[in-house]
Design a protein around this motif. Sequence first.
Motif, PDB file in Angstrom:
ATOM      1  N   LEU A 134      -0.403   8.760   1.031  1.00  0.00           N
ATOM      2  CA  LEU A 134      -1.739   8.167   1.148  1.00  0.00           C
ATOM      3  C   LEU A 134      -1.921   7.089   0.086  1.00  0.00           C
ATOM      4  CD1 LEU A 134      -4.027  11.306   1.667  1.00  0.00           C
ATOM      5  CD2 LEU A 134      -3.110   9.769   3.405  1.00  0.00           C
ATOM      6  N   ARG A 135      -2.673   6.048   0.467  1.00  0.00           N
ATOM      7  CA  ARG A 135      -3.003   4.979  -0.479  1.00  0.00           C
ATOM      8  C   ARG A 135      -4.516   4.809  -0.513  1.00  0.00           C
ATOM      9  NH1 ARG A 135       1.718   5.767  -1.269  1.00  0.00           N
ATOM     10  NH2 ARG A 135       3.427   4.231  -1.019  1.00  0.00           N
ATOM     11  N   PHE A 136      -5.071   4.836  -1.727  1.00  0.00           N
ATOM     12  CA  PHE A 136      -6.503   4.628  -1.897  1.00  0.00           C
ATOM     13  C   PHE A 136      -6.722   3.295  -2.622  1.00  0.00           C
ATOM     14  CE2 PHE A 136      -5.735   9.154  -1.762  1.00  0.00           C
ATOM     15  CZ  PHE A 136      -6.717   9.630  -0.923  1.00  0.00           C
ATOM     16  N   VAL A 155     -11.221   2.146   0.879  1.00  0.00           N
ATOM     17  CA  VAL A 155     -10.530   2.659   2.066  1.00  0.00           C
ATOM     18  C   VAL A 155      -9.385   3.573   1.654  1.00  0.00           C
ATOM     19  CG1 VAL A 155     -11.093   0.550   3.366  1.00  0.00           C
ATOM     20  CG2 VAL A 155      -8.884   0.727   2.199  1.00  0.00           C
ATOM     21  N   VAL A 156      -8.912   4.328   2.595  1.00  0.00           N
ATOM     22  CA  VAL A 156      -7.701   5.122   2.447  1.00  0.00           C
ATOM     23  C   VAL A 156      -6.869   4.920   3.711  1.00  0.00           C
ATOM     24  CG1 VAL A 156      -8.875   7.194   3.362  1.00  0.00           C
ATOM     25  CG2 VAL A 156      -6.733   7.437   2.088  1.00  0.00           C
ATOM     26  N   TYR A 157      -5.581   4.701   3.514  1.00  0.00           N
ATOM     27  CA  TYR A 157      -4.683   4.653   4.675  1.00  0.00           C
ATOM     28  C   TYR A 157      -3.466   5.485   4.334  1.00  0.00           C
ATOM     29  CZ  TYR A 157      -1.736   1.171   2.269  1.00  0.00           C
ATOM     30  OH  TYR A 157      -0.915   0.528   1.383  1.00  0.00           O
ATOM     31  N   GLY A 158      -2.753   5.919   5.368  1.00  0.00           N
ATOM     32  CA  GLY A 158      -1.589   6.758   5.131  1.00  0.00           C
ATOM     33  C   GLY A 158      -0.611   6.710   6.282  1.00  0.00           C
ATOM     34  N   GLU A 182       6.564  -0.286   5.094  1.00  0.00           N
ATOM     35  CA  GLU A 182       6.143  -1.312   6.046  1.00  0.00           C
ATOM     36  C   GLU A 182       4.623  -1.382   6.132  1.00  0.00           C
ATOM     37  OE1 GLU A 182       6.996  -2.579  10.705  1.00  0.00           O
ATOM     38  OE2 GLU A 182       7.535  -0.574   9.989  1.00  0.00           O
ATOM     39  N   ILE A 183       3.974  -0.225   6.055  1.00  0.00           N
ATOM     40  CA  ILE A 183       2.506  -0.186   6.105  1.00  0.00           C
ATOM     41  C   ILE A 183       1.913  -0.821   4.845  1.00  0.00           C
ATOM     42  CG2 ILE A 183       0.497   1.337   6.284  1.00  0.00           C
ATOM     43  CD1 ILE A 183       2.409   3.369   7.672  1.00  0.00           C
ATOM     44  N   ASP A 184       2.552  -0.567   3.689  1.00  0.00           N
ATOM     45  CA  ASP A 184       2.096  -1.193   2.433  1.00  0.00           C
ATOM     46  C   ASP A 184       2.133  -2.720   2.532  1.00  0.00           C
ATOM     47  OD1 ASP A 184       1.586   1.219   1.203  1.00  0.00           O
ATOM     48  OD2 ASP A 184       3.543   1.329   0.193  1.00  0.00           O
ATOM     49  N   ASN A 185       3.192  -3.248   3.160  1.00  0.00           N
ATOM     50  CA  ASN A 185       3.299  -4.704   3.306  1.00  0.00           C
ATOM     51  C   ASN A 185       2.152  -5.265   4.150  1.00  0.00           C
ATOM     52  OD1 ASN A 185       5.632  -4.822   1.790  1.00  0.00           O
ATOM     53  ND2 ASN A 185       6.993  -4.614   3.567  1.00  0.00           N
ATOM     54  N   ILE A 186       1.762  -4.509   5.195  1.00  0.00           N
ATOM     55  CA  ILE A 186       0.659  -4.967   6.051  1.00  0.00           C
ATOM     56  C   ILE A 186      -0.629  -5.081   5.250  1.00  0.00           C
ATOM     57  CG2 ILE A 186      -0.825  -4.287   7.988  1.00  0.00           C
ATOM     58  CD1 ILE A 186       1.666  -3.029   9.283  1.00  0.00           C
ATOM     59  N   PHE A 187      -0.925  -4.033   4.473  1.00  0.00           N
ATOM     60  CA  PHE A 187      -2.180  -4.046   3.723  1.00  0.00           C
ATOM     61  C   PHE A 187      -2.123  -5.006   2.536  1.00  0.00           C
ATOM     62  CE2 PHE A 187      -3.086  -0.387   6.290  1.00  0.00           C
ATOM     63  CZ  PHE A 187      -4.482  -0.353   6.357  1.00  0.00           C
ATOM     64  N   SER A 188      -0.940  -5.188   1.966  1.00  0.00           N
ATOM     65  CA  SER A 188      -0.812  -6.166   0.885  1.00  0.00           C
ATOM     66  C   SER A 188      -1.115  -7.577   1.384  1.00  0.00           C
ATOM     67  CB  SER A 188       0.608  -6.142   0.302  1.00  0.00           C
ATOM     68  OG  SER A 188       0.841  -4.923  -0.369  1.00  0.00           O
ATOM     69  N   GLU A 204      -4.585  -1.352  -4.613  1.00  0.00           N
ATOM     70  CA  GLU A 204      -4.479   0.099  -4.695  1.00  0.00           C
ATOM     71  C   GLU A 204      -5.075   0.623  -5.992  1.00  0.00           C
ATOM     72  OE1 GLU A 204      -1.170   3.694  -4.371  1.00  0.00           O
ATOM     73  OE2 GLU A 204      -0.494   1.597  -4.504  1.00  0.00           O
ATOM     74  N   VAL A 205      -5.754   1.728  -5.892  1.00  0.00           N
ATOM     75  CA  VAL A 205      -6.289   2.432  -7.056  1.00  0.00           C
ATOM     76  C   VAL A 205      -5.667   3.808  -7.078  1.00  0.00           C
ATOM     77  CG1 VAL A 205      -8.335   3.340  -8.190  1.00  0.00           C
ATOM     78  CG2 VAL A 205      -8.459   1.165  -6.965  1.00  0.00           C
ATOM     79  N   LYS A 206      -4.880   4.078  -8.120  1.00  0.00           N
ATOM     80  CA  LYS A 206      -4.172   5.353  -8.189  1.00  0.00           C
ATOM     81  C   LYS A 206      -5.041   6.408  -8.845  1.00  0.00           C
ATOM     82  CE  LYS A 206       0.509   3.475  -8.311  1.00  0.00           C
ATOM     83  NZ  LYS A 206       0.890   4.038  -7.014  1.00  0.00           N
ATOM     84  N   LEU A 207      -4.943   7.594  -8.325  1.00  0.00           N
ATOM     85  CA  LEU A 207      -5.625   8.728  -8.952  1.00  0.00           C
ATOM     86  C   LEU A 207      -4.813   9.193 -10.150  1.00  0.00           C
ATOM     87  CD1 LEU A 207      -6.657  10.798  -5.800  1.00  0.00           C
ATOM     88  CD2 LEU A 207      -8.205   9.690  -7.398  1.00  0.00           C
ATOM     89  N   PRO A 208      -5.426   9.298 -11.327  1.00  0.00           N
ATOM     90  CA  PRO A 208      -4.678   9.775 -12.495  1.00  0.00           C
ATOM     91  C   PRO A 208      -4.109  11.165 -12.251  1.00  0.00           C
ATOM     92  CG  PRO A 208      -6.807   8.860 -13.133  1.00  0.00           C
ATOM     93  CD  PRO A 208      -6.822   8.989 -11.645  1.00  0.00           C
ATOM     94  N   GLN A 209      -2.912  11.417 -12.800  1.00  0.00           N
ATOM     95  CA  GLN A 209      -2.259  12.707 -12.606  1.00  0.00           C
ATOM     96  C   GLN A 209      -3.070  13.851 -13.217  1.00  0.00           C
ATOM     97  OE1 GLN A 209       0.461  13.464 -10.783  1.00  0.00           O
ATOM     98  NE2 GLN A 209       0.414  11.315 -10.114  1.00  0.00           N
ATOM     99  N   PHE A 210      -3.837  13.520 -14.280  1.00  0.00           N
ATOM    100  CA  PHE A 210      -4.597  14.610 -14.913  1.00  0.00           C
ATOM    101  C   PHE A 210      -5.870  14.959 -14.148  1.00  0.00           C
ATOM    102  CE2 PHE A 210      -6.147  10.742 -16.986  1.00  0.00           C
ATOM    103  CZ  PHE A 210      -7.503  10.864 -16.776  1.00  0.00           C
TER     104      PHE A 210
END
Length: 454
Positions: free
Chosen positions: A144-146, A179-182, A190-196, A202-208
């Motif tokens: 998933l990408r947020f 948005v979120v896509y996955g 390939e999906i990342d290239n489309i959205f790029s 992208e906003v990553k969720l911190p591991q903590f």
Amino acid sequence: MIKNTHLYNIVFSRDDYMEVLMKLENHQDSIYPVKAKKVISNLDHATSMEDRNPYNEVLDELYNVMDVLHIERVDRPVQSAFLNVREILDYISEIHQKLDDINEIKRGIKKDYYENQEAIELISCLHRDRISIDDIHELKYVALRFGKLPLSQIEKIKYFDSYPFVYQELSHSDQFAWVVYGGVEHSIGEIDNIFSSMNFEEVKLPQFAHGKMEEAVAELKAENKTMEAYLQELDQRIEKVKEDNEEQLLGDFWKAYRLKELYKKGKYVVDLKTKAAIYAFSSLSKDEIEGIVNIPGLTIHELPIDTYQDQGVEGPVYVENNAFFQPFECLFTFKPGEKFDPTILAGVVTMISAFVLLGDLGVGILCILLSLVARGNIGKLLQRVGVAVTIGGLLSGTVFYSMSLYDSIFVVGTNYAMKIGLFFVINIAVLLVCSLVKKVTKRSIKSKGGLSWQ
């Protein structure tokens, strides 16, 4: 009174020429140097000290570092003509290095802070849609990408319906859609290239960040608060750098600025390789010049005043009168070689003729008022003439020659047009006679073997 003018050849060590320039500059009203190019034609292997100004670079660097530190360029007195340019440049480089180290840390912290802010915004969106952070971290086989997608790009998503991905809008701001896509792991690239291509950020969720949404947001906010405190500490370090170096930078700045301006006057210095020389006109004596420069190895030679007249070099004419008659100097032009100064004579004649022939209260007061508007010697001359006319007006009792306030105590005729005309005739005649005497005196001095200024 016209003072005697001398031409001096001031010779000194080449290493001392900036100090000499600085000392002579403090007496620029009484010492007039000659441009080196006008005298070097008669000297072998001599050049003018006109080359690239060595203080340009250091002054530019000082401007830059003081702007970075927000140091106001408050004027400082300059006591010395010495400045080690290399040492100052190294010193400035050290300051920049300290600032760069601090700012590099600040940039990293601000980046993390901004990412946390976006993570807080994203978690809030997930909370509204009841999406678990722990479930996201535990996902397998699906990626998933947020993040944020510009609102202008939303419509383009429909052109990629045939691609294997899922997509959901979480919320909207003025410019972006959260948005979120996955998709499955093997096709997510390939999906990342489309959205790029649609400027997805992208906003990553911190591991903590885990557990309940409220706890994740609180943890992120606590971290941001710690970063805010550290950023304030870093700003204080920058302020400490400013406090520690402000006085030195100001001193170096004004010294470099002064030396840069002085260096431009290298056009007055003749470069004799190991020695340097300045040719200057002055009304001061040789001993007075020596006292002003006052450096070891100084030699001063007085030259004939017309030594460089073939090169078009003529000295200034020094005219000195008391403060009262000084404004009347503007009635004449003085040329080199003239010895007769008719300033006082012209002043006395002008004042007496104004008193006797123009005496009127209205005209006198008008002249005084006009003197407040006029500038320089013209204004002062009008003031003195106005006073003389006003005093004459007190005796005549007239106002603008049209009415009398009382019986005249003293008056020379009542034909005012004739008196005004006579005033101008007398003063013009005096000016012409004085100018003639100046020329005759000048010629007679030359004919007797005096110095030639022609």
